[in-house]
Design a protein around this motif. Structure first.
Motif, mmCIF file in Angstrom:
data_model
loop_
_atom_site.group_PDB
_atom_site.id
_atom_site.type_symbol
_atom_site.label_atom_id
_atom_site.label_comp_id
_atom_site.label_asym_id
_atom_site.label_seq_id
_atom_site.Cartn_x
_atom_site.Cartn_y
_atom_site.Cartn_z
ATOM 1 N N LEU A 138 -14.183 51.379 -25.707
ATOM 2 C CA LEU A 138 -14.440 49.967 -25.399
ATOM 3 C C LEU A 138 -15.000 49.808 -23.995
ATOM 4 C CD1 LEU A 138 -14.183 46.952 -26.135
ATOM 5 C CD2 LEU A 138 -11.843 47.029 -25.230
ATOM 6 N N GLU A 139 -14.445 50.541 -23.045
ATOM 7 C CA GLU A 139 -14.918 50.445 -21.664
ATOM 8 C C GLU A 139 -16.351 50.941 -21.521
ATOM 9 O OE1 GLU A 139 -10.513 51.029 -19.587
ATOM 10 O OE2 GLU A 139 -11.974 52.651 -19.562
ATOM 11 N N ASP A 140 -16.709 51.918 -22.314
ATOM 12 C CA ASP A 140 -18.082 52.401 -22.257
ATOM 13 C C ASP A 140 -19.052 51.346 -22.790
ATOM 14 O OD1 ASP A 140 -19.822 54.882 -21.799
ATOM 15 O OD2 ASP A 140 -20.366 54.314 -23.847
ATOM 16 N N VAL A 141 -18.648 50.662 -23.860
ATOM 17 C CA VAL A 141 -19.485 49.602 -24.425
ATOM 18 C C VAL A 141 -19.642 48.455 -23.438
ATOM 19 C CG1 VAL A 141 -19.636 47.847 -26.245
ATOM 20 C CG2 VAL A 141 -18.915 50.179 -26.811
ATOM 21 N N LEU A 142 -18.550 48.108 -22.743
ATOM 22 C CA LEU A 142 -18.561 46.987 -21.800
ATOM 23 C C LEU A 142 -18.999 47.397 -20.404
ATOM 24 C CD1 LEU A 142 -15.207 45.226 -22.845
ATOM 25 C CD2 LEU A 142 -17.542 44.688 -23.593
ATOM 26 N N ASN A 143 -19.292 48.698 -20.213
ATOM 27 C CA ASN A 143 -19.722 49.209 -18.906
ATOM 28 C C ASN A 143 -18.677 48.937 -17.823
ATOM 29 O OD1 ASN A 143 -21.520 50.599 -17.258
ATOM 30 N ND2 ASN A 143 -22.573 48.738 -16.610
ATOM 31 N N VAL A 144 -17.407 49.203 -18.163
ATOM 32 C CA VAL A 144 -16.304 49.002 -17.218
ATOM 33 C C VAL A 144 -16.250 50.194 -16.267
ATOM 34 C CG1 VAL A 144 -13.794 48.792 -17.009
ATOM 35 C CG2 VAL A 144 -14.997 47.644 -18.873
ATOM 36 N N PRO A 145 -16.092 49.972 -14.964
ATOM 37 C CA PRO A 145 -16.007 51.086 -14.002
ATOM 38 C C PRO A 145 -14.863 52.031 -14.338
ATOM 39 C CG PRO A 145 -16.303 49.003 -12.850
ATOM 40 C CD PRO A 145 -16.040 48.654 -14.296
ATOM 41 N N GLN A 146 -15.030 53.306 -13.977
ATOM 42 C CA GLN A 146 -14.003 54.295 -14.297
ATOM 43 C C GLN A 146 -12.773 54.169 -13.408
ATOM 44 O OE1 GLN A 146 -15.617 58.246 -14.468
ATOM 45 N NE2 GLN A 146 -17.208 57.698 -15.936
ATOM 46 N N ASP A 147 -12.920 53.587 -12.229
ATOM 47 C CA ASP A 147 -11.767 53.362 -11.361
ATOM 48 C C ASP A 147 -11.000 52.137 -11.840
ATOM 49 O OD1 ASP A 147 -12.403 55.527 -9.738
ATOM 50 O OD2 ASP A 147 -13.738 54.304 -8.475
ATOM 51 N N PHE A 148 -9.675 52.124 -11.579
ATOM 52 C CA PHE A 148 -8.853 51.014 -12.042
ATOM 53 C C PHE A 148 -9.242 49.716 -11.330
ATOM 54 C CE2 PHE A 148 -5.135 48.241 -11.831
ATOM 55 C CZ PHE A 148 -4.846 48.123 -13.182
ATOM 56 N N GLY A 149 -9.318 48.649 -12.107
ATOM 57 C CA GLY A 149 -9.649 47.334 -11.561
ATOM 58 C C GLY A 149 -9.367 46.271 -12.602
ATOM 59 N N TRP A 150 -9.721 45.038 -12.265
ATOM 60 C CA TRP A 150 -9.398 43.941 -13.176
ATOM 61 C C TRP A 150 -10.153 44.059 -14.500
ATOM 62 C CZ3 TRP A 150 -12.984 40.552 -15.153
ATOM 63 C CH2 TRP A 150 -14.229 40.499 -14.528
ATOM 64 N N LYS A 151 -11.339 44.663 -14.506
ATOM 65 C CA LYS A 151 -12.093 44.813 -15.738
ATOM 66 C C LYS A 151 -11.379 45.765 -16.707
ATOM 67 C CE LYS A 151 -16.714 43.787 -13.913
ATOM 68 N NZ LYS A 151 -18.096 44.283 -13.727
ATOM 69 N N ARG A 152 -10.820 46.857 -16.159
ATOM 70 C CA ARG A 152 -10.072 47.757 -17.031
ATOM 71 C C ARG A 152 -8.846 47.049 -17.587
ATOM 72 N NH1 ARG A 152 -7.383 53.462 -15.171
ATOM 73 N NH2 ARG A 152 -9.576 54.089 -14.990
ATOM 74 N N PHE A 153 -8.156 46.296 -16.741
ATOM 75 C CA PHE A 153 -6.951 45.589 -17.187
ATOM 76 C C PHE A 153 -7.282 44.624 -18.321
ATOM 77 C CE2 PHE A 153 -4.034 41.976 -17.026
ATOM 78 C CZ PHE A 153 -2.814 42.625 -17.139
ATOM 79 N N VAL A 154 -8.353 43.873 -18.172
ATOM 80 C CA VAL A 154 -8.735 42.893 -19.195
ATOM 81 C C VAL A 154 -9.154 43.599 -20.486
ATOM 82 C CG1 VAL A 154 -10.406 41.107 -19.817
ATOM 83 C CG2 VAL A 154 -9.384 41.120 -17.533
ATOM 84 N N ALA A 155 -9.973 44.645 -20.353
ATOM 85 C CA ALA A 155 -10.463 45.346 -21.543
ATOM 86 C C ALA A 155 -9.323 45.979 -22.333
ATOM 87 C CB ALA A 155 -11.472 46.415 -21.137
ATOM 88 N N ARG A 156 -8.418 46.651 -21.642
ATOM 89 C CA ARG A 156 -7.333 47.341 -22.337
ATOM 90 C C ARG A 156 -6.280 46.359 -22.851
ATOM 91 N NH1 ARG A 156 -6.674 53.420 -19.767
ATOM 92 N NH2 ARG A 156 -8.916 53.806 -19.577
ATOM 93 N N SER A 157 -6.100 45.253 -22.166
ATOM 94 C CA SER A 157 -5.206 44.209 -22.669
ATOM 95 C C SER A 157 -5.773 43.597 -23.941
ATOM 96 C CB SER A 157 -5.006 43.124 -21.604
ATOM 97 O OG SER A 157 -4.375 43.651 -20.452
ATOM 98 N N ALA A 158 -7.083 43.421 -23.981
ATOM 99 C CA ALA A 158 -7.725 42.879 -25.176
ATOM 100 C C ALA A 158 -7.565 43.829 -26.360
ATOM 101 C CB ALA A 158 -9.206 42.622 -24.899
ATOM 102 N N MET A 159 -7.672 45.126 -26.104
ATOM 103 C CA MET A 159 -7.485 46.096 -27.175
ATOM 104 C C MET A 159 -6.059 46.060 -27.704
ATOM 105 S SD MET A 159 -8.753 48.337 -29.155
ATOM 106 C CE MET A 159 -10.367 48.633 -28.391
ATOM 107 N N MET A 160 -5.085 45.983 -26.819
ATOM 108 C CA MET A 160 -3.698 45.883 -27.252
ATOM 109 C C MET A 160 -3.475 44.606 -28.058
ATOM 110 S SD MET A 160 -0.625 47.123 -27.372
ATOM 111 C CE MET A 160 -0.373 48.352 -26.078
#
Length: 520
Positions: A330-352
């Motif tokens: 999902l992060e690759d599709v959304l081009n989310v940075p590999q370092d932890f940040g708010w984008k990772r939090f939102v993307a992974r929360s959405a998956m859950m």
């Protein structure tokens, strides 16, 4: 002047550093090392913890359709073939790191990358889709299983009545922080914990079954083995062994990725030693009274609930790994940075959140997962590793292992055949035949059960009803259970009415479960 950070497989040693990923790799000849990676023994434990556990409780019931000898054969064959295809994945990833330098640092989608290098971008899309369906389906059922086991434990020993729907939310919220970790090396403790809980559960299941044998063996009944139903257990076996989707991610985090072969063979030997005694003893003692999972058949309640708690802990810990490839996709599709940040939090929360929605909407997801076990998991564990290895090793032979050029295209089928040893082609053919026959039969069986089954209402519908509904999500059916303070068991014997307590009030109604194979 040549850049000191550039790698060249024709040279001896050179250091490749990526400050963004804080990963360092060392090149030795044509083999690459991650200086901060895991050793092969720790990696072996990762594979055991990620693979074993959920399938453990379903394997004894899977033997009902095969009989004792047939069940032993399928369990042994499944372990041997999945270990071999795990080794094929190891060879594939080693070749990718040798010939495509971009895979020597952090890679979000190592499994689909093999499909890309084997047959091109379109095949990579197919592989990614299968990986997503498999991981998502496994995450849903693991979440359901953890919530139901927790509910059963609270009811049996604490008398605590918490709705199943609420527990699904609770488990999801508890798991969410752990799904934020970047890669397997960041949550090694979870996998080791999963392996330990599974090992203890194996011991307790064997002890509980032997204890029940004094009563159940006198009345045990074994179903007649029908050839047409022999492969009905295939989906269960593949789900029990098919953790291959996460293998490349785990291998990539090794200190010496080319030693993954050691890890995978040792891991599957350990898993086999877990599955075989539980399956054999469980089947011998309980026979065809097994329904979906061996846990309810354990009649000593303290042992039953201890196994229940241990498997729940394993499932919760294993969810950390199951979510990782899905989140990275999902992060690759959304081009989310590999370092932890708010984008990772939102993307992974959405998956859950998506997993929770499906879990609450389809609480009897077991039949669908049996379908996934016979289809996408079979593809991930048997078919794709063979296809990957067929083309990548042939390509490596053709080009003598040198770094691939940008315009290099995948080999044709006939070229791959030409550069592949004949004995390897024979092994490929055997695995593919077994996968097509077994996977096809298991998938059609699951589809038939889906058509003939009546799915229950969405889980969240119970939040607005006055009468609580207890649903056990195990196997191919939804069992409606009402627990007393002593708990209930799947009693043994031909009529499923033999209890070590001498009273049938402890027995579940045999008509509740709708037979068939199971999953973990």
């Amino acid at each position: 002047m040549k850049d000191k950070n550039q790698s060249n497989p024709q040279e001896g040693y050179s250091l490749v550093s990526n400050s963004a990923n804080t990963m360092e790799t060392v090149e030795c000849g044509t083999k690459f090392r991650n200086l901060k990676g895991m050793g092969w023994i720790v990696t072996c434990l990762f594979i055991v913890g990620e693979t074993a556990g959920g399938g453990l409780i379903a394997m004894p019931a899977a033997m009902v359709s095969t009989g004792l000898i047939g069940g032993i054969f399928v369990i042994m064959l499944g372990a041997a073939m999945c270990a071999y295809t795990g080794n094929l994945l190891s060879e594939n990833w080693t070749i990718l790191q040798q010939r495509w330098p971009e895979y020597r640092n952090h890679c979000r989608k190592p499994y689909p990358a093999m499909g890309l290098r084997a047959l091109g971008p379109r095949f990579m899309t197919v592989v990614s889709s299968c990986l997503n369906v498999t991981q998502f389906g496994t995450a849903v059922v693991f979440l359901l299983l953890a919530a139901k086991n927790l509910e059963s434990f609270l009811q049996s020993f604490g008398g605590v009545q918490i709705g199943f729907c609420y527990l699904v939310l609770f488990v999801a919220m508890f798991m969410l922080p752990f799904t934020m970790l970047k890669s397997p090396k960041d949550f090694w403790w979870a996998v080791i914990g999963a392996m330990v809980t599974t090992t203890i559960a194996v011991t307790l299941i064997i002890r509980g079954a032997i204890s029940d044998g004094s009563q159940c063996l006198r009345h045990v009944n074994y179903a007649e083995v029908v050839p047409s139903k022999f492969f009905m257990c295939f989906g269960t076996v593949m789900f029990a062994y098919g953790g291959h989707g996460a293998f490349p991610t785990i291998q990539h985090d090794m200190r010496k990725p080319y030693h993954f072969k050691r890890s995978v063979y040792m891991a599957f030997f350990i898993i086999f030693l877990m599955y075989l005694p539980v399956s054999v003893i469980g089947y011998i003692v309980y026979g065809d009274s097994l329904r979906d999972s061996v846990i309810p058949s354990l009649q000593e309640m303290y042992i039953q609930q201890a196994v229940n708690a241990l498997i729940t802990m394993h499932v919760i810990l294993a969810l950390t790994i199951v979510f990782n490839p899905l989140n990275q996709e999902l992060e690759d599709v959304l081009n989310v940075p590999q370092d932890f940040g708010w984008k990772r939090f939102v993307a992974r929360s959405a998956m859950m959140a998506a997993v929770v929605v499906v879990a609450e909407t389809i609480p009897n997801f077991g039949v669908l997962l049996d379908l996934v076990g016979g289809s996408t998991i079979t593809l991930m564990a048997l078919v794709f590793p063979v296809i990957f290895n067929f083309y990548t090793t042939a390509g490596s032979t053709k080009y003598n292992g040198i770094v691939a050029t940008k315009d290099e295209k995948p080999l044709s089928f006939m070229e791959a055949v030409h550069y592949t040893p004949k004995h390897k082609l024979a092994i490929y053919a055997i695995i593919m035949a077994f996968a097509i026959i077994g996977g096809g039969t298991a998938s059609l069986s699951a589809l038939g059960q889906m058509v003939n089954s009546q799915f229950s209402q969405p889980c969240y519908a119970g939040l607005w009803t006055t009468k609580p509904v207890e649903e056990t999500i195990l196997g191919n059916a939804t069992e409606l259970l009402t627990y007393s303070h002593h708990g209930k068991v799947n009693c043994c014997g031909m009529f499923k009415n033999i209890s070590r307590f001498g009273d049938t009030e402890y027995c579940l109604d045999p008509s509740i479960s709708v037979g068939g194979g199971s999953h973990g």
